[in-house]
Write a protein that holds these residues in place. Sequence first.
Motif, short mmCIF file in Angstrom:
data_model
loop_
_atom_site.label_atom_id
_atom_site.label_comp_id
_atom_site.label_asym_id
_atom_site.label_seq_id
_atom_site.Cartn_x
_atom_site.Cartn_y
_atom_site.Cartn_z
N ALA A 185 0.85 -1.19 0.00
CA ALA A 185 0.00 0.00 0.00
C ALA A 185 0.89 1.24 0.00
O ALA A 185 2.12 1.16 0.00
CB ALA A 185 -0.91 -0.01 1.22
N VAL A 186 0.22 2.39 0.00
CA VAL A 186 0.91 3.68 0.12
C VAL A 186 0.36 4.38 1.35
O VAL A 186 -0.86 4.47 1.53
CB VAL A 186 0.70 4.57 -1.12
N ALA A 199 0.03 7.84 10.43
CA ALA A 199 -0.15 7.55 9.01
C ALA A 199 -1.59 7.24 8.69
O ALA A 199 -2.30 6.62 9.48
CB ALA A 199 0.74 6.38 8.60
N PHE A 200 -2.02 7.69 7.51
CA PHE A 200 -3.23 7.20 6.86
C PHE A 200 -2.78 6.27 5.74
O PHE A 200 -1.82 6.59 5.02
CB PHE A 200 -4.03 8.34 6.21
N ILE A 201 -3.46 5.15 5.58
CA ILE A 201 -3.23 4.29 4.43
C ILE A 201 -4.14 4.78 3.31
O ILE A 201 -5.36 4.86 3.48
CB ILE A 201 -3.52 2.81 4.75
N LEU A 202 -3.56 5.12 2.17
CA LEU A 202 -4.37 5.64 1.07
C LEU A 202 -5.22 4.54 0.44
O LEU A 202 -4.89 3.35 0.54
CB LEU A 202 -3.46 6.26 0.00
N PRO A 203 -6.33 4.90 -0.21
CA PRO A 203 -7.15 3.90 -0.90
C PRO A 203 -6.30 3.03 -1.83
O PRO A 203 -5.29 3.49 -2.36
CB PRO A 203 -8.16 4.76 -1.69
N HIS A 204 -6.74 1.78 -2.02
CA HIS A 204 -5.89 0.77 -2.66
C HIS A 204 -5.53 1.09 -4.11
O HIS A 204 -4.58 0.52 -4.65
CB HIS A 204 -6.58 -0.60 -2.60
N LEU A 254 4.86 10.87 1.59
CA LEU A 254 4.35 9.56 1.17
C LEU A 254 5.40 8.49 1.48
O LEU A 254 6.59 8.74 1.40
CB LEU A 254 4.05 9.56 -0.32
N ARG A 255 4.92 7.29 1.80
CA ARG A 255 5.82 6.17 2.09
C ARG A 255 5.23 4.88 1.54
O ARG A 255 4.06 4.58 1.80
CB ARG A 255 6.04 6.03 3.60
N PRO A 256 6.02 4.09 0.79
CA PRO A 256 5.51 2.79 0.35
C PRO A 256 5.47 1.81 1.52
O PRO A 256 6.37 1.80 2.37
CB PRO A 256 6.54 2.36 -0.71
N VAL A 257 4.43 1.01 1.57
CA VAL A 257 4.29 -0.01 2.62
C VAL A 257 4.33 -1.37 1.93
O VAL A 257 3.46 -1.68 1.11
CB VAL A 257 2.97 0.16 3.40
N ALA A 258 5.32 -2.18 2.25
CA ALA A 258 5.48 -3.48 1.63
C ALA A 258 4.41 -4.46 2.13
O ALA A 258 3.88 -4.31 3.24
CB ALA A 258 6.87 -4.03 1.92
#
Length: 223
Positions: A35-36, A119-124, A141-145
Amino acid sequence: KFTMGQVVGKINVEQAKFEVVKSTDVFEIRHYQEAVAVETKFRCTKEDCVRGNGNSEAFKRLAKYIGVFGDPQNQVGDSNEKVAMTAPVISSTNNTSKKIAMTAPVVNNLTNEKEGTMAFILPHNYTMESAPIPNNPDVYLRPVAAQYIAAIRFSGNCDEEMAQSKASELLHALESEGIKVSKEALEKIENKNQYWELARYNPPWTLPFQRTNDILIPVSYSK
């Protein structure tokens, strides 16, 4: 947007995507999709990292990025883009002995000062390439593996003491099941840093006893 369903704890926004791969009476092991996240840091002391002013200010910065309070504070080409709210809101802290450059007022540099991250997880449907760029330099922004996460769920108002208690309960439950935490989480434990994250699913106007919370710990796991 305020709804009566949210007041009584209904989660009516998109949630971070995961599959439950193991479930016990105490915890779940979830496999989260990549996710982002949109994140910001804040300053707090040991007693107020979960519910203090820094937490509130961090939430406002992220809410402004997605457009909760008016025009979104982000950029897509020559315009901006409203981003749908998702759940949960994720927060964590690390020990720090230095002052952090922020727009908020400077607080005393106490020995128990911590650096918080929210953090908020952005929509998929968003990727690092397509997500709106934050206008505020304190938001990024940060990538989430994709990863395996152990989760323990509980309800009510969560303060620092409750979060710590639930994290210890989850850690002991994992040990009893022979499930190891991730290398990163283990290093944090050894360095006496916070090894867990707090995930909160409801807006502030939800009745306290109807609020849904998770404590999350990354684990080394395979199906």
